[in-house]
Design a protein around this motif. Structure first.
Motif, PDB file in Angstrom:
ATOM      1  N   GLN A  26      -7.392  -9.227   3.961  1.00  0.00           N
ATOM      2  CA  GLN A  26      -6.884  -8.871   2.635  1.00  0.00           C
ATOM      3  C   GLN A  26      -6.898  -7.351   2.475  1.00  0.00           C
ATOM      4  O   GLN A  26      -7.808  -6.676   2.967  1.00  0.00           O
ATOM      5  CB  GLN A  26      -7.734  -9.524   1.553  1.00  0.00           C
ATOM      6  N   GLY A  73      -4.104  -4.740  -7.050  1.00  0.00           N
ATOM      7  CA  GLY A  73      -4.060  -6.114  -6.576  1.00  0.00           C
ATOM      8  C   GLY A  73      -4.525  -6.196  -5.135  1.00  0.00           C
ATOM      9  O   GLY A  73      -4.625  -5.186  -4.449  1.00  0.00           O
ATOM     10  N   TYR A  75      -3.752  -8.298  -1.515  1.00  0.00           N
ATOM     11  CA  TYR A  75      -2.700  -9.082  -0.864  1.00  0.00           C
ATOM     12  C   TYR A  75      -2.909  -9.085   0.651  1.00  0.00           C
ATOM     13  O   TYR A  75      -3.727  -8.341   1.173  1.00  0.00           O
ATOM     14  CB  TYR A  75      -1.324  -8.445  -1.154  1.00  0.00           C
ATOM     15  N   THR A  76      -2.088  -9.868   1.339  1.00  0.00           N
ATOM     16  CA  THR A  76      -2.040  -9.758   2.797  1.00  0.00           C
ATOM     17  C   THR A  76      -1.370  -8.425   3.122  1.00  0.00           C
ATOM     18  O   THR A  76      -0.749  -7.795   2.264  1.00  0.00           O
ATOM     19  CB  THR A  76      -1.242 -10.918   3.422  1.00  0.00           C
ATOM     20  N   ILE A  79       2.511  -7.819   2.306  1.00  0.00           N
ATOM     21  CA  ILE A  79       2.803  -7.765   0.873  1.00  0.00           C
ATOM     22  C   ILE A  79       2.242  -6.480   0.277  1.00  0.00           C
ATOM     23  O   ILE A  79       2.904  -5.811  -0.525  1.00  0.00           O
ATOM     24  CB  ILE A  79       2.275  -9.017   0.157  1.00  0.00           C
ATOM     25  N   ALA A  80       1.034  -6.101   0.684  1.00  0.00           N
ATOM     26  CA  ALA A  80       0.423  -4.864   0.177  1.00  0.00           C
ATOM     27  C   ALA A  80       1.283  -3.648   0.536  1.00  0.00           C
ATOM     28  O   ALA A  80       1.520  -2.782  -0.309  1.00  0.00           O
ATOM     29  CB  ALA A  80      -0.985  -4.709   0.739  1.00  0.00           C
ATOM     30  N   LYS A  83       4.427  -3.603  -1.654  1.00  0.00           N
ATOM     31  CA  LYS A  83       4.111  -3.130  -3.011  1.00  0.00           C
ATOM     32  C   LYS A  83       3.952  -1.613  -3.005  1.00  0.00           C
ATOM     33  O   LYS A  83       4.437  -0.924  -3.896  1.00  0.00           O
ATOM     34  CB  LYS A  83       2.834  -3.786  -3.545  1.00  0.00           C
TER      35      LYS A  83
END
Length: 105
Positions: A26, A73, A75-76, A79-80, A83
């Motif tokens: 994460q 947030g 995320y994996t 996705i991070a 973003k």
């Protein structure tokens, strides 16, 4: 027909053949404070990119303002990073020096 015995191997040998599935790592996405990006813009980014409700977006913006860094947030990795790119592109497009980082949690 004779008696046919079948045996099933159990124990360590069978267990060794199974692989453990570990959850993906994460990554936290953080906004960094600067002296130029308007607070309203930061709140808009948090609401639109990170889908935070207004109250939570304001709280994160204030954390960025007071503590120099705020978690948007977790995320994996893919996705991070997406973003992060969205934040950076929007900030540049609107002329703000807002910085966004991704850190393994």
């Amino acid at each position: 027909m004779g008696n046919i015995k079948t045996t099933r191997k159990t124990g360590a040998a069978e267990q060794a053949g199974r692989s453990k599935i570990t959850p993906p790592k994460q990554y936290g996405v953080f906004l960094l404070n600067d002296d130029y990006t308007p607070m309203d813009f930061v709140v808009a980014v948090l609401e639109e990119i990170f889908l935070l409700p207004e109250e939570k977006a304001v709280a994160v913006m204030l954390m960025v303002h007071h503590e120099q860094k705020g978690l948007c947030g977790v995320y994996t990795r893919d996705i991070a990073q997406t973003k992060q790119q969205q934040v950076m592109q929007r900030a540049r497009r609107e002329g703000h020096p807002l910085q966004c980082t991704v850190e393994e949690m």
